[in-house]
Write a protein that holds these residues in place. Structure first.
Motif, short mmCIF file in Angstrom:
data_model
loop_
_atom_site.label_atom_id
_atom_site.label_comp_id
_atom_site.label_asym_id
_atom_site.label_seq_id
_atom_site.Cartn_x
_atom_site.Cartn_y
_atom_site.Cartn_z
N VAL A 6 43.76 58.19 46.39
CA VAL A 6 45.21 58.36 46.31
C VAL A 6 45.79 58.22 44.91
N GLU A 7 44.95 57.93 43.90
CA GLU A 7 45.42 57.74 42.52
C GLU A 7 46.35 56.54 42.39
N ILE A 8 45.76 55.39 42.13
CA ILE A 8 46.54 54.20 41.79
C ILE A 8 46.17 53.81 40.36
N ASP A 9 47.07 53.13 39.67
CA ASP A 9 46.72 52.71 38.31
C ASP A 9 46.58 51.21 38.17
N ILE A 10 46.90 50.46 39.25
CA ILE A 10 46.73 49.01 39.19
C ILE A 10 46.33 48.48 40.56
N ALA A 11 45.43 47.51 40.55
CA ALA A 11 45.08 46.78 41.77
C ALA A 11 45.41 45.31 41.53
N VAL A 12 46.22 44.75 42.40
CA VAL A 12 46.68 43.36 42.30
C VAL A 12 45.94 42.55 43.35
N ILE A 13 45.36 41.44 42.95
CA ILE A 13 44.55 40.65 43.89
C ILE A 13 45.11 39.25 44.03
N GLY A 14 45.53 38.90 45.23
CA GLY A 14 46.00 37.56 45.53
C GLY A 14 45.14 36.91 46.59
N GLY A 15 45.63 35.81 47.14
CA GLY A 15 44.86 35.08 48.14
C GLY A 15 43.97 34.05 47.48
N GLY A 16 43.37 33.19 48.30
CA GLY A 16 42.57 32.08 47.78
C GLY A 16 41.45 32.53 46.87
N VAL A 17 40.72 33.59 47.26
CA VAL A 17 39.61 34.07 46.43
C VAL A 17 40.15 34.66 45.13
N GLY A 18 41.32 35.30 45.20
CA GLY A 18 41.94 35.83 43.99
C GLY A 18 42.24 34.74 42.97
N LYS A 19 42.41 33.51 43.44
CA LYS A 19 42.69 32.38 42.54
C LYS A 19 41.44 31.87 41.83
N ALA A 20 40.27 32.42 42.18
CA ALA A 20 39.03 31.95 41.56
C ALA A 20 39.00 32.26 40.07
N GLY A 21 39.85 33.16 39.61
CA GLY A 21 39.94 33.45 38.18
C GLY A 21 38.79 34.27 37.65
N GLU A 22 38.34 33.96 36.44
CA GLU A 22 37.38 34.84 35.77
C GLU A 22 36.03 34.90 36.48
N VAL A 23 35.71 33.91 37.27
CA VAL A 23 34.49 33.95 38.09
C VAL A 23 34.49 35.19 38.98
N LEU A 24 35.66 35.61 39.38
CA LEU A 24 35.81 36.85 40.15
C LEU A 24 36.17 38.04 39.25
N PHE A 25 37.15 37.87 38.37
CA PHE A 25 37.71 39.02 37.67
C PHE A 25 36.76 39.61 36.62
N THR A 26 35.95 38.77 35.97
CA THR A 26 35.01 39.32 34.97
C THR A 26 34.00 40.26 35.62
N PRO A 27 33.26 39.83 36.66
CA PRO A 27 32.34 40.80 37.29
C PRO A 27 33.07 41.94 37.99
N LEU A 28 34.30 41.70 38.44
CA LEU A 28 35.05 42.77 39.11
C LEU A 28 35.38 43.88 38.11
N ARG A 29 35.85 43.50 36.93
CA ARG A 29 36.17 44.53 35.92
C ARG A 29 34.91 45.27 35.50
#
Lengths: 321, 321
Positions: A247-270
């Protein structure tokens, strides 16, 4: 301007919240009840009615213009019914009609809870100013919602954006939904914790085997904990990339408890996103933590009611500017 | 009514077609050139210019109101450029500007080829009357497009609906796009044929090892050929279910050479869809063969030009009623 308030209901498996919210998204009055989730459907409805009754007693009630409901799903906005997985007493439950018995002739807008948090993030949070966005909650489950072309995209039944139940591993583990290899089956908090334990991670002396504890272990360098978050990140990346490619999105926003894990999640996600979001038109996609707190469901339900009422094509965010 | 025609261009890796199309979708004039796909970009453009020159010589040209272009992707509708995978001489090629040099002040609408066939199926084919649809081409590649809320959803760059490159097997085989386990990597014609051969299927005396030959073998009961189509069907089902779960569609239309395989594809596809489309709001999803023929690209490009020109919210299908 939207000086007149709307009523917002946020119905989850744990709590029922109701509020009066003004056109700027400010919560003017709020009540809350625990959800009697295992009780008879009428008992659950009584908790909703009690919360609404407190609101209707407010001196502000006379100015209320519309009612917005964000409910745990699946919902059916076209029928006005809800069937929340964690509230077995409600199956095709006529929530909109029952709410109307309390609120009278006011227009009522029903959306799924993932769509509601998306409305909130788009209005006032991390997706503000983005015309094409995916907002997700990664927690006990994985939910989400979409903004397309500057507008909330609830879909005909109010359930669009259910990214937790798209399969990214077609031969993968069976998901409670009946499919295999769903994003939720790999990336939810309980599945992050389960996978860490299965692969030999041992909780600390406090016995905490939650995803938050796995996240703490990952931050301390435990390789099994790191690997469990990396696998969750890979599944999330595949799902987010699929959404962007469709559908062409330019941003994905992640919340919730796992989203709060910070770079432990976001570094491998990126990192994983670079592997799966390969086509030219999705390469600029970014992922970012959610900004709205626990009121996101209420604020989003209010946003849906305000948008429907005003007919503003771009939602209350711009109408309020 | 749309009695004035539009000009339509359909640009693929094999052929370049141009036509004048009236408001009912009738092709009034048509020209075609082979695509000099391996030549310099200017040589490719010369073939487009020659096709357009023949159209502009038509006595109807003076009434042409707009130009629609459907091009092999990726495209960038916001920049007016195209980078077709199979035309290496065109990378960020300013196709819209170059076409304008021929067509003058007419408005030009650029969309991807998957979006174009979707516009055609929605206007006059199998998706007619459906407000939320996915249309696919399953052939040498796998492409697609979306109709959401009654309107074509090209996305900001004109590439939305690229279902061939969503991953349904996150640890799967590397795809030429750079990701792993893409729908196209499992379900395209060449991959159906490759998998059959790898698993021991032998072509007949004519040596035909195409997906069409595998389909014929499957119809005759060859278990390896059947299994290769079943695997393709499983990947398509996971991708279609993911799309429905994300944006709520009620029909998936499948065209292209593989789509013509008939029940060898559709029977296992419908079965697999029950496995992956599990949530209540996607269970009524149906799959059906495409109805538009080889003119789908031209008709769809015309539909995009007509929709943009008239501003009709629901596209030419309804405007023409």
């Amino acid at each position: 301007m939207h000086t007149d308030p709307v009523a917002a209901l946020d119905i989850g498996g744990t709590k029922i919240a109701a509020a009066l919210v003004d056109g700027d998204g400010t919560i003017l009055a709020r009540v809350q009840r625990p959800t009697p989730a295992r009780e008879h459907g009428d008992t659950v409805m009584r908790a909703v009615e009690e919360a609404l009754a407190e609101l209707t007693a407010s001196p502000l009630w006379g100015r209320v213009q519309a009612v917005g409901i964000g409910s745990a799903g699946p919902v059916d906005a076209s029928a006005g019914t809800v069937s929340p997985v964690n509230v077995p007493g409600w199956r095709d439950y006529p929530l909109v009609d029952r709410v109307r018995e309390v609120t009278g002739d006011l227009p009522v807008e029903l959306i799924g809870d993932g769509v509601a948090i998306t409305a909130a993030e788009h209005w006032q949070g991390a997706a503000r100013g983005h015309d094409n966005a995916l907002c997700m909650v990664v927690s006990t489950g994985v939910g989400g919602g979409l903004v397309l072309g500057g507008r909330l995209h609830p879909g005909p039944t109010g359930n669009a954006g259910h990214i937790g139940h798209i399969s990214v591993e077609l031969d993968g583990d069976l998901c409670p939904c009946g499919a295999r290899g769903c994003v939720e089956r790999i990336a939810s908090g309980p599945n992050i914790a389960r996978r860490a334990v299965e692969n030999g991670w041992l909780p600390g002396p406090d016995g905490d085997a939650s995803a938050a504890a796995v996240a703490a272990a990952a931050r301390a360098g435990d390789p099994v904990a790191v690997a469990s978050f990396e696998r969750a990140a890979q599944a999330l990346a595949a799902g987010i990339a699929a959404t962007a490619t469709l559908v062409e999105i330019d941003i994905a926003v992640i919340g919730g408890g796992v989203g709060k894990a910070g770079e432990v999640l976001f570094t491998p996600l990126r990192r994983a996103l670079r592997d799966y979001a390969t086509l030219s038109f999705v390469q600029r996609l970014t992922v970012t933590p959610a900004q709205m707190g626990t009121d996101a469901g209420l604020v989003g339900a209010a946003a849906a009611a305000l948008t429907r009422r005003t007919g503003e094509p771009t939602g209350p965010a711009r109408a309020a500017v």
